[in-house]
Scaffold this motif. Structure first.
Motif, PDB file in Angstrom:
ATOM      1  N   ASN A   1     -10.209  10.982 -14.408  1.00 12.22           N
ATOM      2  CA  ASN A   1      -9.573  10.622 -13.146  1.00 12.22           C
ATOM      3  C   ASN A   1      -8.145  11.146 -13.095  1.00 12.22           C
ATOM      4  O   ASN A   1      -7.406  11.103 -14.097  1.00 12.22           O
ATOM      5  N   THR A   2      -7.766  11.639 -11.937  1.00 11.84           N
ATOM      6  CA  THR A   2      -6.379  12.056 -11.739  1.00 11.84           C
ATOM      7  C   THR A   2      -5.552  10.872 -11.255  1.00 11.84           C
ATOM      8  O   THR A   2      -6.092   9.865 -10.793  1.00 11.84           O
ATOM      9  N   ASN A   3      -4.260  10.991 -11.373  1.00  9.63           N
ATOM     10  CA  ASN A   3      -3.353   9.967 -10.859  1.00  9.63           C
ATOM     11  C   ASN A   3      -3.115  10.272  -9.382  1.00  9.63           C
ATOM     12  O   ASN A   3      -2.206  11.014  -9.015  1.00  9.63           O
ATOM     13  N   LEU A   4      -3.984   9.721  -8.516  1.00 11.44           N
ATOM     14  CA  LEU A   4      -3.985  10.025  -7.088  1.00 11.44           C
ATOM     15  C   LEU A   4      -3.250   8.925  -6.330  1.00 11.44           C
ATOM     16  O   LEU A   4      -3.588   7.747  -6.442  1.00 11.44           O
ATOM     17  N   LEU A   5      -2.251   9.308  -5.542  1.00  9.96           N
ATOM     18  CA  LEU A   5      -1.430   8.352  -4.799  1.00  9.96           C
ATOM     19  C   LEU A   5      -1.255   8.865  -3.373  1.00  9.96           C
ATOM     20  O   LEU A   5      -0.922  10.040  -3.167  1.00  9.96           O
ATOM     21  N   VAL A   6      -1.478   7.973  -2.380  1.00  6.82           N
ATOM     22  CA  VAL A   6      -1.309   8.327  -0.966  1.00  6.82           C
ATOM     23  C   VAL A   6      -0.297   7.366  -0.358  1.00  6.82           C
ATOM     24  O   VAL A   6      -0.485   6.145  -0.389  1.00  6.82           O
ATOM     25  N   LYS A   7       0.777   7.908   0.213  1.00  4.71           N
ATOM     26  CA  LYS A   7       1.817   7.105   0.866  1.00  4.71           C
ATOM     27  C   LYS A   7       1.881   7.499   2.336  1.00  4.71           C
ATOM     28  O   LYS A   7       1.960   8.682   2.674  1.00  4.71           O
TER      29      LYS A   7
ATOM     30  N   THR B   1       6.080   3.750   4.554  1.00  6.70           N
ATOM     31  CA  THR B   1       6.449   2.971   3.368  1.00  6.70           C
ATOM     32  C   THR B   1       5.250   2.265   2.750  1.00  6.70           C
ATOM     33  O   THR B   1       5.393   1.563   1.756  1.00  6.70           O
ATOM     34  N   LYS B   2       4.057   2.452   3.345  1.00  7.71           N
ATOM     35  CA  LYS B   2       2.869   1.748   2.876  1.00  7.71           C
ATOM     36  C   LYS B   2       2.044   2.643   1.962  1.00  7.71           C
ATOM     37  O   LYS B   2       1.965   3.863   2.149  1.00  7.71           O
ATOM     38  N   THR B   3       1.422   2.012   0.960  1.00  4.96           N
ATOM     39  CA  THR B   3       0.500   2.715   0.070  1.00  4.96           C
ATOM     40  C   THR B   3      -0.920   2.545   0.580  1.00  4.96           C
ATOM     41  O   THR B   3      -1.367   1.426   0.854  1.00  4.96           O
ATOM     42  N   CYS B   4      -1.605   3.655   0.730  1.00 10.53           N
ATOM     43  CA  CYS B   4      -3.004   3.629   1.167  1.00 10.53           C
ATOM     44  C   CYS B   4      -3.861   3.416  -0.079  1.00 10.53           C
ATOM     45  O   CYS B   4      -3.921   4.281  -0.973  1.00 10.53           O
ATOM     46  N   THR B   5      -4.509   2.268  -0.156  1.00  6.70           N
ATOM     47  CA  THR B   5      -5.175   1.849  -1.393  1.00  6.70           C
ATOM     48  C   THR B   5      -6.564   2.468  -1.536  1.00  6.70           C
ATOM     49  O   THR B   5      -7.167   2.932  -0.577  1.00  6.70           O
TER      50      THR B   5
ATOM     51  N   ASN C   1      -7.722   3.107   2.172  1.00  9.01           N
ATOM     52  CA  ASN C   1      -7.667   1.925   3.025  1.00  9.01           C
ATOM     53  C   ASN C   1      -6.211   1.598   3.350  1.00  9.01           C
ATOM     54  O   ASN C   1      -5.427   1.296   2.454  1.00  9.01           O
ATOM     55  N   LEU C   2      -5.880   1.645   4.657  1.00 10.13           N
ATOM     56  CA  LEU C   2      -4.499   1.390   5.087  1.00 10.13           C
ATOM     57  C   LEU C   2      -4.424   0.036   5.767  1.00 10.13           C
ATOM     58  O   LEU C   2      -5.237  -0.286   6.625  1.00 10.13           O
ATOM     59  N   GLU C   3      -3.423  -0.747   5.371  1.00  5.71           N
ATOM     60  CA  GLU C   3      -3.267  -2.073   5.960  1.00  5.71           C
ATOM     61  C   GLU C   3      -2.755  -1.972   7.395  1.00  5.71           C
ATOM     62  O   GLU C   3      -2.351  -0.907   7.858  1.00  5.71           O
ATOM     63  N   SER C   4      -2.780  -3.112   8.103  1.00  4.46           N
ATOM     64  CA  SER C   4      -2.330  -3.139   9.488  1.00  4.46           C
ATOM     65  C   SER C   4      -0.843  -2.827   9.579  1.00  4.46           C
ATOM     66  O   SER C   4      -0.085  -2.996   8.614  1.00  4.46           O
ATOM     67  N   GLY C   5      -0.448  -2.369  10.743  1.00  4.61           N
ATOM     68  CA  GLY C   5       0.953  -2.039  10.943  1.00  4.61           C
ATOM     69  C   GLY C   5       1.178  -1.457  12.316  1.00  4.61           C
ATOM     70  O   GLY C   5       0.267  -1.380  13.139  1.00  4.61           O
ATOM     71  N   ILE C   6       2.402  -1.050  12.565  1.00  5.07           N
ATOM     72  CA  ILE C   6       2.762  -0.409  13.822  1.00  5.07           C
ATOM     73  C   ILE C   6       3.631   0.796  13.514  1.00  5.07           C
ATOM     74  O   ILE C   6       4.161   0.935  12.412  1.00  5.07           O
ATOM     75  N   GLY C   7       3.769   1.667  14.491  1.00  4.92           N
ATOM     76  CA  GLY C   7       4.635   2.819  14.301  1.00  4.92           C
ATOM     77  C   GLY C   7       3.921   4.110  14.580  1.00  4.92           C
ATOM     78  O   GLY C   7       2.688   4.182  14.615  1.00  4.92           O
ATOM     79  N   SER C   8       4.692   5.158  14.789  1.00  6.29           N
ATOM     80  CA  SER C   8       4.149   6.482  15.034  1.00  6.29           C
ATOM     81  C   SER C   8       4.968   7.511  14.273  1.00  6.29           C
ATOM     82  O   SER C   8       6.089   7.255  13.834  1.00  6.29           O
ATOM     83  N   ASP C   9       4.373   8.703  14.095  1.00  6.48           N
ATOM     84  CA  ASP C   9       5.014   9.821  13.391  1.00  6.48           C
ATOM     85  C   ASP C   9       5.498   9.413  11.995  1.00  6.48           C
ATOM     86  O   ASP C   9       6.612   9.732  11.573  1.00  6.48           O
ATOM     87  N   LEU C  10       4.638   8.694  11.290  1.00  4.36           N
ATOM     88  CA  LEU C  10       4.970   8.276   9.919  1.00  4.36           C
ATOM     89  C   LEU C  10       4.620   9.405   8.951  1.00  4.36           C
ATOM     90  O   LEU C  10       3.555  10.013   9.052  1.00  4.36           O
ATOM     91  N   PRO C  11       5.508   9.715   7.971  1.00  5.84           N
ATOM     92  CA  PRO C  11       5.230  10.805   7.032  1.00  5.84           C
ATOM     93  C   PRO C  11       4.062  10.475   6.103  1.00  5.84           C
ATOM     94  O   PRO C  11       3.852   9.322   5.724  1.00  5.84           O
ATOM     95  N   VAL C  12       3.300  11.507   5.740  1.00  7.05           N
ATOM     96  CA  VAL C  12       2.144  11.365   4.858  1.00  7.05           C
ATOM     97  C   VAL C  12       2.382  12.226   3.617  1.00  7.05           C
ATOM     98  O   VAL C  12       2.671  13.411   3.733  1.00  7.05           O
TER      99      VAL C  12
END
Length: 524
Positions: free
Chosen positions: A148-154, A157-161, A177-188
């Motif tokens: 397994n690689t060390n895979l991280l998705v941000k 400010t939220k971590t996609c689990t 899996n991304l938790e609930s939230g609000i906002g637009s144009d968030l960096p990936v």
């Protein structure tokens, strides 16, 4: 020296005895830049830019290694002094050392090529969160040795689990899996074993749709399906993936805007739940679909016949009550399998622009285009002015109430009676003028009008000559001067007095020879 490459053996001969040799080479190949172009997972390319690769004829003497593996000559696409392009397939985030040698002369040091995670597409999510799908390249959750690689998705400010990807699609799809939230144009940012993606598209949450009023409209054209108009808010903003369902049946979206949608309804649709999906978010409400009338067809004369009511949302279990103009019954027969035509047997009647009252379970069926019914207008085949001053009109689609008027000599014809819906008889209360032979008549059957012409009743000359005056006659078109007509009437009176005498013909001939010529000519 232009035609040489790689290692060079120089030999100097001076006379027959003295000889000197020296081994040297052309400059080492030098790599200045490398680009990787993932055209697809099955065919990608590496482009090497640099110097001293020599002419294309030395391609067969070149050797390229990537991560210690030799690139086959068959993989070469382009080769010249400063650029080489070859096929290379890679699906993992990792680095490779690239070396090149030309006819034994190798690059001084390898060039390191780093493959980084690359994000090309990311779906939006409703504010309640959910599973997010990321598309791109080198999104591997496992290394080439299966660990397994060390895979991280941000995202912001939220971590996609629970990020995961598979080799079955060459690691071009990553879900998390991304938790609930609000906002637009968030960096990936996708990071694999410490190597992070750059220049990724941004992510935006979107609001769930809210449904308002729903109603059915559409053209009266039978080739078109009726439309359902859905109003609301946040119906499209942030996501173009809009789907509409009536219960479990998907409906075709014709137009979509943030505040309303227009969808196509099959003509046999039934009431149910309308659900609008915007991506993963949805909103539902119950909607009742009522049958609608769009057109009438059928050649129906006053004796009645089969009427076809074209529309939508008719169903086999429906038994509608159909009344025309509050007093004419149309007995239900059948509904088409497509649910767009109701057939009924219409009773006899008369009239035009009659109101259709069609009810189902005491609810009025919609008639949005205000379609009205009219019987076929009457026709006239023949008109006879009878000896008793009555008029007989023969044709089709006759009925009551009727009014009959002599137009050229204004005079009504009273007490009309109708037989078999094809014969109308009425009576004139006064005689028609003797100086007019042809008259125009108008038959009005409860608003449906037809005109015709007839000739005034005259006694045929053959009845006069052979049998005396008869009580039945034919209509004869004649044009007689006024003087001749008066003389003719005197002859009729004389004939009536001597009708049993056998010598009538000779008496008339002897007494009125000149007049008779005019008279016979007129009757001919």
């Amino acid at each position: 020296m232009d035609d040489l490459a790689g290692l060079v053996n120089l030999e100097l001969n001076e006379g027959p005895v003295y000889k000197s040799t020296f081994n040297t080479s052309f400059e080492n190949p030098k790599i200045t830049k490398i680009e990787y172009s993932p055209a697809s997972t099955s065919q990608s390319f590496i482009t090497i830019y640099g110097e001293n690769f020599r002419d294309v004829k030395y391609k067969v003497n070149s050797l390229i290694t990537v991560g210690g593996s030799t690139i086959l000559q068959s993989s070469y696409i382009f080769y010249n002094e400063s650029m080489i392009i070859f096929k290379f397939i890679n699906t993992l985030t990792k680095s490779f050392d690239i070396d090149i040698s030309v006819k034994g002369v190798k690059s001084i040091q390898p060039f390191k090529l780093q493959f980084k995670p690359k994000v090309t597409q990311i779906n939006t999510l409703p504010e309640l969160g959910g599973i997010i799908t990321i598309k791109g390249f080198f999104l591997n959750s496992k290394s080439d040795n299966g660990t397994n690689t060390n895979l991280l998705v941000k995202i912001g400010t939220k971590t996609c689990t629970s990020p995961t990807s598979t080799s079955s699609d060459n690691y071009i799809t990553l879900i998390c899996n991304l938790e609930s939230g609000i906002g637009s144009d968030l960096p990936v940012v996708v990071s694999i074993d410490g190597i992070s993606s750059v220049d990724s598209p941004n992510f935006s949450y979107y609001r769930s749709p809210t449904l308002g009023s729903i109603y059915i409209g559409g053209s009266g054209n039978l080739t078109e399906h009726p439309f359902m108009n859905i109003s609301g808010s946040d119906l499209t903003s942030g996501n173009d993936n809009i789907t509409v369902y009536l219960d479990s049946k998907s409906l075709k979206v014709i137009s979509k805007f943030n505040e309303y949608l227009i969808v196509e309804l099959p003509i046999n649709s039934q009431s149910g739940n309308i659900t609008v999906f915007k991506g993963l978010a949805s909103s539902s409400r119950t909607f009742t679909i009522k049958p609608i009338i769009r057109k009438l067809s059928g050649f129906i004369e006053t004796q009645g016949g089969e009427l076809s009511i074209h529309g939508a949302f008719f169903h086999n279990n429906d038994k509608p009550l159909i009344i025309i103009n509050d007093n004419i019954d149309c007995k239900f027969k059948s509904i088409s399998l497509a649910g767009d035509i109701i057939s009924c047997d219409l009773s006899n009647g008369t009239g035009k622009d009659l109101i259709i009252d069609m009810r189902l379970n005491n609810s009025i069926i919609s008639n949005p285009n205000d379609i009205k019914f009219s019987y076929q207008p009457p026709t006239i085949n023949s008109i006879v002015h009878n000896f008793d001053n009555s008029i007989t009109i023969v044709g089709s689609s006759h009925g009551l109430p009727s009014t009959i008027d002599i137009i050229t000599y204004p005079l009504p014809c009273y007490d009309p009676t109708v037989t078999n819906f094809n014969t109308t008889i009425c009576k004139l209360i006064s005689s028609l003028p003797n100086d007019i032979l042809e008259f125009e008549i108008q038959l009005n059957v409860n608003g449906l009008i037809v005109n015709g012409t007839f000739l005034r009743y005259l006694i045929p000359p053959e009845n006069i000559i052979k049998n005396g005056i008869s009580r039945s006659s034919l209509i004869i078109a004649i044009v007689v001067p006024t003087t001749s007509l008066i003389i003719g009437l005197l002859i009729f009176a004389l004939l009536f007095s001597f009708q049993r005498m056998k010598n009538i013909k000779s008496s008339i001939k002897n007494s009125f020879s000149k007049t008779k010529k005019k008279f016979e000519f007129a009757f001919k």
